[in-house]
Design a protein around this motif. Structure first.
Motif, mmCIF file in Angstrom:
data_model
loop_
_atom_site.group_PDB
_atom_site.id
_atom_site.type_symbol
_atom_site.label_atom_id
_atom_site.label_comp_id
_atom_site.label_asym_id
_atom_site.label_seq_id
_atom_site.Cartn_x
_atom_site.Cartn_y
_atom_site.Cartn_z
ATOM 1 N N ASP A 18 1.323 -8.801 -0.584
ATOM 2 C CA ASP A 18 0.451 -7.909 -1.322
ATOM 3 C C ASP A 18 1.332 -6.981 -2.140
ATOM 4 O OD1 ASP A 18 -1.921 -6.784 -2.205
ATOM 5 O OD2 ASP A 18 -2.710 -6.514 -0.189
ATOM 6 N N TYR A 19 0.778 -6.419 -3.193
ATOM 7 C CA TYR A 19 1.566 -5.520 -4.019
ATOM 8 C C TYR A 19 0.695 -4.374 -4.532
ATOM 9 C CZ TYR A 19 -0.675 -7.873 -7.935
ATOM 10 O OH TYR A 19 -1.608 -8.382 -8.794
ATOM 11 N N TRP A 20 1.349 -3.320 -4.983
ATOM 12 C CA TRP A 20 0.669 -2.141 -5.495
ATOM 13 C C TRP A 20 1.488 -1.601 -6.654
ATOM 14 C CZ3 TRP A 20 -3.877 0.230 -4.442
ATOM 15 C CH2 TRP A 20 -4.052 1.533 -4.888
ATOM 16 N N LEU A 21 0.864 -1.466 -7.811
ATOM 17 C CA LEU A 21 1.490 -0.843 -8.969
ATOM 18 C C LEU A 21 0.670 0.393 -9.316
ATOM 19 C CD1 LEU A 21 2.104 -4.016 -11.154
ATOM 20 C CD2 LEU A 21 3.788 -2.765 -9.803
ATOM 21 N N ASP A 22 1.307 1.542 -9.332
ATOM 22 C CA ASP A 22 0.616 2.800 -9.586
ATOM 23 C C ASP A 22 1.414 3.612 -10.608
ATOM 24 O OD1 ASP A 22 -0.816 5.168 -9.491
ATOM 25 O OD2 ASP A 22 -0.910 5.223 -7.305
ATOM 26 N N PRO A 23 1.308 3.259 -11.917
ATOM 27 C CA PRO A 23 2.072 3.968 -12.942
ATOM 28 C C PRO A 23 1.854 5.490 -12.975
ATOM 29 C CG PRO A 23 1.260 1.920 -13.832
ATOM 30 C CD PRO A 23 0.603 2.098 -12.475
ATOM 31 N N PRO A 24 0.622 6.010 -12.763
ATOM 32 C CA PRO A 24 0.494 7.473 -12.766
ATOM 33 C C PRO A 24 1.338 8.164 -11.695
ATOM 34 C CG PRO A 24 -1.670 6.478 -13.008
ATOM 35 C CD PRO A 24 -0.695 5.365 -12.684
ATOM 36 N N ARG A 25 1.562 7.491 -10.585
ATOM 37 C CA ARG A 25 2.394 8.075 -9.511
ATOM 38 C C ARG A 25 3.825 7.526 -9.540
ATOM 39 N NH1 ARG A 25 -2.587 7.664 -6.337
ATOM 40 N NH2 ARG A 25 -3.320 9.775 -5.999
ATOM 41 N N ASP A 26 4.118 6.683 -10.532
ATOM 42 C CA ASP A 26 5.447 6.078 -10.658
ATOM 43 C C ASP A 26 5.876 5.369 -9.375
ATOM 44 O OD1 ASP A 26 5.920 6.773 -13.338
ATOM 45 O OD2 ASP A 26 6.469 8.800 -12.752
ATOM 46 N N LEU A 27 4.955 4.601 -8.809
ATOM 47 C CA LEU A 27 5.191 3.908 -7.548
ATOM 48 C C LEU A 27 4.885 2.421 -7.703
ATOM 49 C CD1 LEU A 27 5.672 3.998 -4.415
ATOM 50 C CD2 LEU A 27 3.202 4.374 -4.200
ATOM 51 N N ALA A 28 5.782 1.583 -7.205
ATOM 52 C CA ALA A 28 5.555 0.138 -7.151
ATOM 53 C C ALA A 28 6.073 -0.363 -5.811
ATOM 54 C CB ALA A 28 6.279 -0.567 -8.292
ATOM 55 N N LEU A 29 5.296 -1.219 -5.158
ATOM 56 C CA LEU A 29 5.786 -1.807 -3.914
ATOM 57 C C LEU A 29 5.177 -3.166 -3.680
ATOM 58 C CD1 LEU A 29 3.866 -1.148 -0.945
ATOM 59 C CD2 LEU A 29 4.020 0.960 -2.213
ATOM 60 N N VAL A 30 5.904 -3.953 -2.900
ATOM 61 C CA VAL A 30 5.428 -5.267 -2.487
ATOM 62 C C VAL A 30 5.665 -5.376 -0.985
ATOM 63 C CG1 VAL A 30 7.622 -6.445 -2.971
ATOM 64 C CG2 VAL A 30 5.514 -7.762 -2.931
ATOM 65 N N THR A 31 4.712 -5.985 -0.302
ATOM 66 C CA THR A 31 4.855 -6.221 1.132
ATOM 67 C C THR A 31 4.628 -7.695 1.406
ATOM 68 O OG1 THR A 31 2.509 -5.754 1.572
ATOM 69 C CG2 THR A 31 4.050 -3.909 1.765
ATOM 70 N N SER A 32 5.294 -8.187 2.408
ATOM 71 C CA SER A 32 5.128 -9.568 2.840
ATOM 72 C C SER A 32 5.011 -9.558 4.354
ATOM 73 C CB SER A 32 6.329 -10.405 2.394
ATOM 74 O OG SER A 32 6.164 -11.753 2.789
ATOM 75 N N ALA A 48 1.072 -2.309 6.125
ATOM 76 C CA ALA A 48 2.298 -1.688 5.599
ATOM 77 C C ALA A 48 2.061 -1.111 4.213
ATOM 78 C CB ALA A 48 3.428 -2.707 5.565
ATOM 79 N N LEU A 49 1.388 -1.875 3.356
ATOM 80 C CA LEU A 49 1.112 -1.410 1.999
ATOM 81 C C LEU A 49 0.308 -0.121 2.010
ATOM 82 C CD1 LEU A 49 0.865 -2.961 -1.166
ATOM 83 C CD2 LEU A 49 -1.407 -2.241 -0.494
ATOM 84 N N TRP A 50 -0.807 -0.108 2.730
ATOM 85 C CA TRP A 50 -1.683 1.068 2.707
ATOM 86 C C TRP A 50 -1.096 2.251 3.467
ATOM 87 C CZ3 TRP A 50 -4.696 1.749 -1.041
ATOM 88 C CH2 TRP A 50 -5.262 0.655 -1.684
ATOM 89 N N SER A 51 -0.221 2.007 4.424
ATOM 90 C CA SER A 51 0.453 3.121 5.097
ATOM 91 C C SER A 51 1.345 3.869 4.116
ATOM 92 C CB SER A 51 1.295 2.610 6.268
ATOM 93 O OG SER A 51 0.468 2.099 7.285
ATOM 94 N N ILE A 52 2.047 3.131 3.273
ATOM 95 C CA ILE A 52 2.920 3.772 2.288
ATOM 96 C C ILE A 52 2.114 4.403 1.168
ATOM 97 C CG2 ILE A 52 4.732 3.363 0.578
ATOM 98 C CD1 ILE A 52 5.775 1.155 2.537
#
Length: 120
Positions: A18-32, A48-52
């Motif tokens: 799963d991944y999350w791109l959040d340009p307004p918060r300058d955050l990008a992450l990927v979890t496997s 893991a994704l939603w915890s971060i």
């Protein structure tokens, strides 16, 4: 610095991601996720994704990424404590958080940040 990105998932793979791109918060992450079966692995990746991401919900500070990773670890431990005889699910994570002219990069497991630079 500005965050630009795109993401794609691989449905049906043995290690759901799963991944999350959040340009307004300058955050990008990927979890496997990894687990005894796909449902366990998927749950680990999403947890893991939603915890971060949850640590960034009310804004962010320099420790949000660390708190999110700790929160993910504690949540996985808590929900799997009684799973005797099974492979406990786990999640690999890679994250980038831009702050001003700097960046915080974090990874756990085999997820890695492959390219960070002025031109992408």
């Amino acid at each position: 610095m500005k965050l630009f990105g795109m993401g794609a998932s691989h449905p049906g793979m043995t290690q759901p991601d799963d991944y999350w791109l959040d340009p307004p918060r300058d955050l990008a992450l990927v979890t496997s996720g990894m687990g005894a079966h796909d449902e366990q692995a998927r749950a680990a990746a999403v947890l893991a994704l939603w915890s971060i991401v949850g640590e960034f919900a009310d804004g962010s500070d320099d420790d949000a990424l660390v708190r999110g990773a700790r929160r993910a670890h504690e949540a996985l431990e808590r929900i799997t404590i009684g799973w005797e005889g099974l492979i406990r699910p786990a999640a690999m994570v890679a994250a980038v958080h831009l702050r001003g002219s700097g960046a915080r990069i974090a990874h756990a497991g085999r997820c890695r940040i492959s390219r960070v630079g002025a031109r992408g």
